[in-house]
Scaffold this motif. Sequence first.
Motif, PDB file in Angstrom:
ATOM      1  N   TYR A  84       0.820  -1.049   0.050  1.00  0.00           N
ATOM      2  CA  TYR A  84      -0.200  -0.206   0.120  1.00  0.00           C
ATOM      3  C   TYR A  84       1.059   1.231   0.188  1.00  0.00           C
ATOM      4  O   TYR A  84       1.765   1.218   0.767  1.00  0.00           O
ATOM      5  CB  TYR A  84      -0.791   0.074   1.332  1.00  0.00           C
ATOM      6  CG  TYR A  84      -1.855   1.428   1.225  1.00  0.00           C
ATOM      7  CD1 TYR A  84      -2.790   1.182   0.321  1.00  0.00           C
ATOM      8  CD2 TYR A  84      -1.454   2.503   1.895  1.00  0.00           C
ATOM      9  CE1 TYR A  84      -3.839   2.336   0.215  1.00  0.00           C
ATOM     10  CE2 TYR A  84      -2.350   3.494   1.845  1.00  0.00           C
ATOM     11  CZ  TYR A  84      -3.306   3.551   1.050  1.00  0.00           C
ATOM     12  OH  TYR A  84      -4.296   4.633   0.976  1.00  0.00           O
ATOM     13  N   GLY A  85       0.595   2.308  -0.695  1.00  0.00           N
ATOM     14  CA  GLY A  85       1.106   3.608  -1.083  1.00  0.00           C
ATOM     15  C   GLY A  85       2.504   3.489  -1.932  1.00  0.00           C
ATOM     16  O   GLY A  85       3.017   4.499  -2.044  1.00  0.00           O
ATOM     17  N   LEU A  86       2.471   2.446  -2.494  1.00  0.00           N
ATOM     18  CA  LEU A  86       3.706   2.310  -3.525  1.00  0.00           C
ATOM     19  C   LEU A  86       2.762   2.210  -4.945  1.00  0.00           C
ATOM     20  O   LEU A  86       2.109   1.396  -5.216  1.00  0.00           O
ATOM     21  CB  LEU A  86       4.477   1.083  -3.511  1.00  0.00           C
ATOM     22  CG  LEU A  86       5.365   1.056  -2.065  1.00  0.00           C
ATOM     23  CD1 LEU A  86       5.894  -0.089  -2.048  1.00  0.00           C
ATOM     24  CD2 LEU A  86       6.039   2.303  -2.056  1.00  0.00           C
ATOM     25  N   CYS A  87       3.355   2.982  -6.053  1.00  0.00           N
ATOM     26  CA  CYS A  87       2.894   2.901  -7.080  1.00  0.00           C
ATOM     27  C   CYS A  87       2.969   1.758  -7.821  1.00  0.00           C
ATOM     28  O   CYS A  87       4.065   0.905  -7.873  1.00  0.00           O
ATOM     29  CB  CYS A  87       3.657   4.045  -8.048  1.00  0.00           C
ATOM     30  SG  CYS A  87       2.899   4.084  -9.882  1.00  0.00           S
ATOM     31  N   GLU A  88       1.925   1.174  -8.558  1.00  0.00           N
ATOM     32  CA  GLU A  88       1.928  -0.206  -9.079  1.00  0.00           C
ATOM     33  C   GLU A  88       2.651  -0.162 -10.409  1.00  0.00           C
ATOM     34  O   GLU A  88       3.008  -1.217 -10.823  1.00  0.00           O
ATOM     35  CB  GLU A  88       0.575  -0.496  -9.426  1.00  0.00           C
ATOM     36  CG  GLU A  88      -0.274  -1.062  -8.132  1.00  0.00           C
ATOM     37  CD  GLU A  88      -1.442  -1.737  -8.489  1.00  0.00           C
ATOM     38  OE1 GLU A  88      -2.023  -1.884  -9.513  1.00  0.00           O
ATOM     39  OE2 GLU A  88      -2.327  -2.027  -7.411  1.00  0.00           O
ATOM     40  N   GLU A  89       2.998   1.018 -11.032  1.00  0.00           N
ATOM     41  CA  GLU A  89       3.771   0.943 -12.391  1.00  0.00           C
ATOM     42  C   GLU A  89       5.163   1.263 -12.002  1.00  0.00           C
ATOM     43  O   GLU A  89       6.019   0.695 -12.630  1.00  0.00           O
ATOM     44  CB  GLU A  89       3.040   2.420 -13.154  1.00  0.00           C
ATOM     45  CG  GLU A  89       3.610   2.053 -14.512  1.00  0.00           C
ATOM     46  CD  GLU A  89       2.540   2.638 -15.455  1.00  0.00           C
ATOM     47  OE1 GLU A  89       2.879   2.982 -16.511  1.00  0.00           O
ATOM     48  OE2 GLU A  89       1.454   2.138 -15.317  1.00  0.00           O
ATOM     49  N   CYS A  90       5.699   2.298 -11.227  1.00  0.00           N
ATOM     50  CA  CYS A  90       7.005   2.513 -11.061  1.00  0.00           C
ATOM     51  C   CYS A  90       7.491   2.177  -9.722  1.00  0.00           C
ATOM     52  O   CYS A  90       8.822   2.384  -9.513  1.00  0.00           O
ATOM     53  CB  CYS A  90       6.991   4.089 -11.338  1.00  0.00           C
ATOM     54  SG  CYS A  90       6.472   5.061 -10.025  1.00  0.00           S
ATOM     55  N   GLY A  91       6.935   1.925  -8.791  1.00  0.00           N
ATOM     56  CA  GLY A  91       7.241   1.165  -7.482  1.00  0.00           C
ATOM     57  C   GLY A  91       7.716   2.384  -6.580  1.00  0.00           C
ATOM     58  O   GLY A  91       7.941   2.104  -5.425  1.00  0.00           O
ATOM     59  N   ASP A 110       2.283  11.297 -11.428  1.00  0.00           N
ATOM     60  CA  ASP A 110       3.036  11.139 -12.715  1.00  0.00           C
ATOM     61  C   ASP A 110       2.284   9.670 -13.766  1.00  0.00           C
ATOM     62  O   ASP A 110       2.250   9.947 -15.062  1.00  0.00           O
ATOM     63  CB  ASP A 110       4.617  11.010 -12.816  1.00  0.00           C
ATOM     64  CG  ASP A 110       5.111  12.257 -12.186  1.00  0.00           C
ATOM     65  OD1 ASP A 110       4.692  13.010 -12.235  1.00  0.00           O
ATOM     66  OD2 ASP A 110       6.321  12.007 -11.600  1.00  0.00           O
ATOM     67  N   CYS A 111       2.714   8.632 -12.955  1.00  0.00           N
ATOM     68  CA  CYS A 111       2.052   7.344 -13.864  1.00  0.00           C
ATOM     69  C   CYS A 111       0.694   7.425 -14.152  1.00  0.00           C
ATOM     70  O   CYS A 111       0.243   7.259 -15.215  1.00  0.00           O
ATOM     71  CB  CYS A 111       2.388   6.125 -12.941  1.00  0.00           C
ATOM     72  SG  CYS A 111       4.147   5.877 -12.867  1.00  0.00           S
ATOM     73  N   GLN A 112      -0.203   8.086 -13.336  1.00  0.00           N
ATOM     74  CA  GLN A 112      -1.613   8.208 -13.610  1.00  0.00           C
ATOM     75  C   GLN A 112      -1.750   9.077 -14.551  1.00  0.00           C
ATOM     76  O   GLN A 112      -2.585   9.076 -15.572  1.00  0.00           O
ATOM     77  CB  GLN A 112      -2.329   8.771 -12.319  1.00  0.00           C
ATOM     78  CG  GLN A 112      -3.913   9.139 -12.545  1.00  0.00           C
ATOM     79  CD  GLN A 112      -4.692   7.613 -12.710  1.00  0.00           C
ATOM     80  OE1 GLN A 112      -4.383   6.899 -11.829  1.00  0.00           O
ATOM     81  NE2 GLN A 112      -5.445   7.597 -13.574  1.00  0.00           N
TER      82      GLN A 112
END
Length: 118
Positions: A84-91, A110-112
């Motif tokens: 939780y709290g970590l971007c699923e794309e960039c980590g 940024d990833c969103q």
Amino acid sequence: MEPLTPEQLALLKTMLERRVEALSSVEQPQQDASELPVDEVETSPLDRATVRLLNDLSREAADHHSAEMRQLRQALARFEDGTYGLCEECGQPIGASRLLARPEARLCIDCQTRAERR
């Protein structure tokens, strides 16, 4: 971005749990049971169109409710596995301000933004 503090994590988890509880207490429209009859005797075309529109809106509301519950449960599951709290794309950490606004967020800003442009 800094990782979330234990206090922030506790607050966000509570927010998610309360939203799940609130959505669970709302009666979800049953897609099949909520179908209004379309072929009543002597109904006007406008009445039939209205019934179809109401049925479509009911289905859309049920789909939205299900999708929101799924997102909230997935966010709570990420608490359990420690992601939780970590971007699923960039980590990278998502950021407290974004998570406070959207506790179920899966991507950093940024990833969103990149995902929305695609």
